[in-house]
Design a protein around this motif. Structure first.
Motif, PDB file in Angstrom:
ATOM      1  N   MET A 221       0.838  -1.202   0.000  1.00 40.33           N
ATOM      2  CA  MET A 221       0.000   0.000   0.000  1.00 40.33           C
ATOM      3  C   MET A 221       0.869   1.246   0.000  1.00 40.33           C
ATOM      4  N   THR A 222       0.339   2.318  -0.517  1.00 40.84           N
ATOM      5  CA  THR A 222       1.006   3.611  -0.445  1.00 40.84           C
ATOM      6  C   THR A 222       0.302   4.462   0.606  1.00 40.84           C
ATOM      7  N   GLN A 223       0.973   5.500   1.077  1.00 35.77           N
ATOM      8  CA  GLN A 223       0.425   6.341   2.143  1.00 35.77           C
ATOM      9  C   GLN A 223      -0.938   6.886   1.748  1.00 35.77           C
ATOM     10  N   GLY A 224      -1.918   6.726   2.634  1.00 35.24           N
ATOM     11  CA  GLY A 224      -3.274   7.172   2.385  1.00 35.24           C
ATOM     12  C   GLY A 224      -4.156   6.135   1.726  1.00 35.24           C
ATOM     13  N   GLY A 225      -3.561   5.069   1.212  1.00 39.42           N
ATOM     14  CA  GLY A 225      -4.329   4.023   0.562  1.00 39.42           C
ATOM     15  C   GLY A 225      -5.021   3.118   1.564  1.00 39.42           C
ATOM     16  N   ASN A 226      -6.048   2.391   1.079  1.00 38.05           N
ATOM     17  CA  ASN A 226      -6.745   1.449   1.945  1.00 38.05           C
ATOM     18  C   ASN A 226      -7.045   0.173   1.179  1.00 38.05           C
ATOM     19  N   ALA A 227      -7.363  -0.877   1.933  1.00 36.08           N
ATOM     20  CA  ALA A 227      -7.665  -2.173   1.335  1.00 36.08           C
ATOM     21  C   ALA A 227      -8.629  -2.907   2.243  1.00 36.08           C
ATOM     22  N   PRO A 228      -9.531  -3.714   1.657  1.00 37.70           N
ATOM     23  CA  PRO A 228     -10.439  -4.509   2.489  1.00 37.70           C
ATOM     24  C   PRO A 228      -9.675  -5.627   3.189  1.00 37.70           C
ATOM     25  N   LEU A 229     -10.134  -5.976   4.383  1.00 38.39           N
ATOM     26  CA  LEU A 229      -9.540  -7.094   5.094  1.00 38.39           C
ATOM     27  C   LEU A 229     -10.286  -8.371   4.715  1.00 38.39           C
ATOM     28  N   THR A 230      -9.538  -9.378   4.324  1.00 35.37           N
ATOM     29  CA  THR A 230     -10.141 -10.642   3.909  1.00 35.37           C
ATOM     30  C   THR A 230     -10.104 -11.685   5.025  1.00 35.37           C
ATOM     31  N   ALA A 231      -9.710 -11.265   6.226  1.00 37.90           N
ATOM     32  CA  ALA A 231      -9.675 -12.155   7.382  1.00 37.90           C
ATOM     33  C   ALA A 231     -10.300 -11.440   8.565  1.00 37.90           C
ATOM     34  N   ALA A 232     -10.991 -12.199   9.421  1.00 39.72           N
ATOM     35  CA  ALA A 232     -11.629 -11.598  10.595  1.00 39.72           C
ATOM     36  C   ALA A 232     -10.612 -11.283  11.679  1.00 39.72           C
ATOM     37  N   ARG A 233      -9.531 -12.069  11.755  1.00 38.70           N
ATOM     38  CA  ARG A 233      -8.462 -11.833  12.725  1.00 38.70           C
ATOM     39  C   ARG A 233      -7.199 -11.481  11.958  1.00 38.70           C
ATOM     40  N   VAL A 234      -6.655 -10.300  12.245  1.00 37.44           N
ATOM     41  CA  VAL A 234      -5.443  -9.861  11.557  1.00 37.44           C
ATOM     42  C   VAL A 234      -4.386  -9.462  12.581  1.00 37.44           C
ATOM     43  N   THR A 235      -3.139  -9.680  12.210  1.00 29.63           N
ATOM     44  CA  THR A 235      -2.007  -9.257  13.026  1.00 29.63           C
ATOM     45  C   THR A 235      -1.221  -8.218  12.254  1.00 29.63           C
ATOM     46  N   VAL A 236      -0.976  -7.079  12.885  1.00 28.14           N
ATOM     47  CA  VAL A 236      -0.185  -6.011  12.281  1.00 28.14           C
ATOM     48  C   VAL A 236       1.200  -6.056  12.916  1.00 28.14           C
ATOM     49  N   GLU A 237       2.185  -6.532  12.180  1.00 26.09           N
ATOM     50  CA  GLU A 237       3.565  -6.559  12.639  1.00 26.09           C
ATOM     51  C   GLU A 237       4.261  -5.295  12.160  1.00 26.09           C
ATOM     52  N   VAL A 238       5.041  -4.671  13.032  1.00 24.08           N
ATOM     53  CA  VAL A 238       5.781  -3.462  12.653  1.00 24.08           C
ATOM     54  C   VAL A 238       7.257  -3.714  12.956  1.00 24.08           C
ATOM     55  N   SER A 239       8.073  -3.693  11.907  1.00 21.33           N
ATOM     56  CA  SER A 239       9.498  -3.988  12.052  1.00 21.33           C
ATOM     57  C   SER A 239      10.331  -2.810  11.562  1.00 21.33           C
ATOM     58  N   ALA A 240      11.545  -2.710  12.090  1.00 22.16           N
ATOM     59  CA  ALA A 240      12.473  -1.643  11.728  1.00 22.16           C
ATOM     60  C   ALA A 240      13.877  -2.129  12.069  1.00 22.16           C
ATOM     61  N   PRO A 241      14.937  -1.410  11.597  1.00 22.55           N
ATOM     62  CA  PRO A 241      16.303  -1.822  11.934  1.00 22.55           C
ATOM     63  C   PRO A 241      16.593  -1.824  13.427  1.00 22.55           C
ATOM     64  N   LYS A 242      15.845  -1.041  14.202  1.00 27.52           N
ATOM     65  CA  LYS A 242      16.004  -1.019  15.649  1.00 27.52           C
ATOM     66  C   LYS A 242      14.706  -1.458  16.308  1.00 27.52           C
ATOM     67  N   ALA A 243      14.815  -1.834  17.582  1.00 23.05           N
ATOM     68  CA  ALA A 243      13.644  -2.321  18.309  1.00 23.05           C
ATOM     69  C   ALA A 243      12.582  -1.235  18.435  1.00 23.05           C
ATOM     70  N   LEU A 244      11.316  -1.641  18.326  1.00 23.99           N
ATOM     71  CA  LEU A 244      10.187  -0.726  18.419  1.00 23.99           C
ATOM     72  C   LEU A 244       9.243  -1.170  19.531  1.00 23.99           C
ATOM     73  N   ASP A 245       8.505  -0.195  20.065  1.00 22.46           N
ATOM     74  CA  ASP A 245       7.356  -0.466  20.916  1.00 22.46           C
ATOM     75  C   ASP A 245       6.112  -0.195  20.076  1.00 22.46           C
ATOM     76  N   VAL A 246       5.275  -1.197  19.924  1.00 22.06           N
ATOM     77  CA  VAL A 246       4.073  -1.080  19.105  1.00 22.06           C
ATOM     78  C   VAL A 246       2.861  -1.117  20.030  1.00 22.06           C
ATOM     79  N   SER A 247       1.862  -0.317  19.724  1.00 26.19           N
ATOM     80  CA  SER A 247       0.668  -0.273  20.563  1.00 26.19           C
ATOM     81  C   SER A 247      -0.568  -0.105  19.697  1.00 26.19           C
ATOM     82  N   GLY A 248      -1.732  -0.330  20.305  1.00 25.46           N
ATOM     83  CA  GLY A 248      -2.996  -0.161  19.614  1.00 25.46           C
ATOM     84  C   GLY A 248      -3.971   0.639  20.465  1.00 25.46           C
TER      85      GLY A 248
END
Length: 201
Positions: free
Chosen positions: A1-28
């Protein structure tokens, strides 16, 4: 996806993983139509990993380990919640996102299949980021690529969405005043708002 874009979810349960070269704290953050949390319980992060329909998974140590992630079960999200905002901030609170753009990978939580990915455009001195949104529109759940940076860290994002954040140490209790003559009634006090501590991981 590009910034501002959207897409339908084809699964009822989804996991959003966020990775980077350094450790991150991810929250919802679970938001109503008003764009705010109902209470601090709607802020899901490493110190409060379970919310209604939303959970936090810490990163697995090691170069090939799984990154920090937020899982959303759209079937278990309360009816008044219409958006889950997934955020990220460097685990090293002295760091910024300069030179380490994160990538969000949205997976089917049950099969592991990759549904969409998103890497924000080049970032600078931001210390926190709204990465993606999982949101309800016309009865269907979708995901939107956001990539909005904040200069005041995760606390700035949380405050914007109605979470009470207190990073400062509690003030020492004051000694009760000695009554004087003639006695003067003390003004009625206002109970303090509940606050959410954000300790270092």
């Amino acid at each position: 996806m590009t910034q501002g874009g959207n897409a339908p979810l084809t699964a009822a349960r989804v996991t959003v993983e966020v990775s980077a070269p350094k450790a991150l704290d991810v929250s919802g953050l679970l938001l109503t139509d008003a764009g705010k949390v109902r209470s601090d319980d709607d802020f899901v992060f490493f110190n409060a990993p379970n919310g209604p329909g939303v959970s936090h998974r810490p990163a697995t140590p090691g170069a090939a380990g799984a990154p920090d992630a937020i899982t959303v079960d759209t079937r278990a999200v309360p009816a008044e919640i219409t958006k889950i905002v997934v955020t990220a901030s460097p685990a090293d609170q002295a760091s910024t996102f300069a030179g380490m753009e994160p990538t969000a990978t949205v997976r089917d939580a049950d099969s592991g299949e990759v549904l969409v990915t998103f890497t924000p455009p080049r970032l600078g001195l931001e210390t926190a980021l709204i990465v993606v949104e999982v949101y309800l529109r016309n009865g269907a759940w979708k995901v939107r690529a956001v990539g909005q940076g904040y200069a005041d860290g995760l606390a700035g994002i949380a405050t914007d969405f109605g979470v009470s954040v207190d990073d400062s140490p509690a003030a020492p209790p004051q000694a009760p005043a000695t009554p004087s003559a003639p006695p003067v009634p003390a003004p009625a006090g206002t109970p303090a708002d509940p606050t959410l501590q954000l300790p270092s991981p």
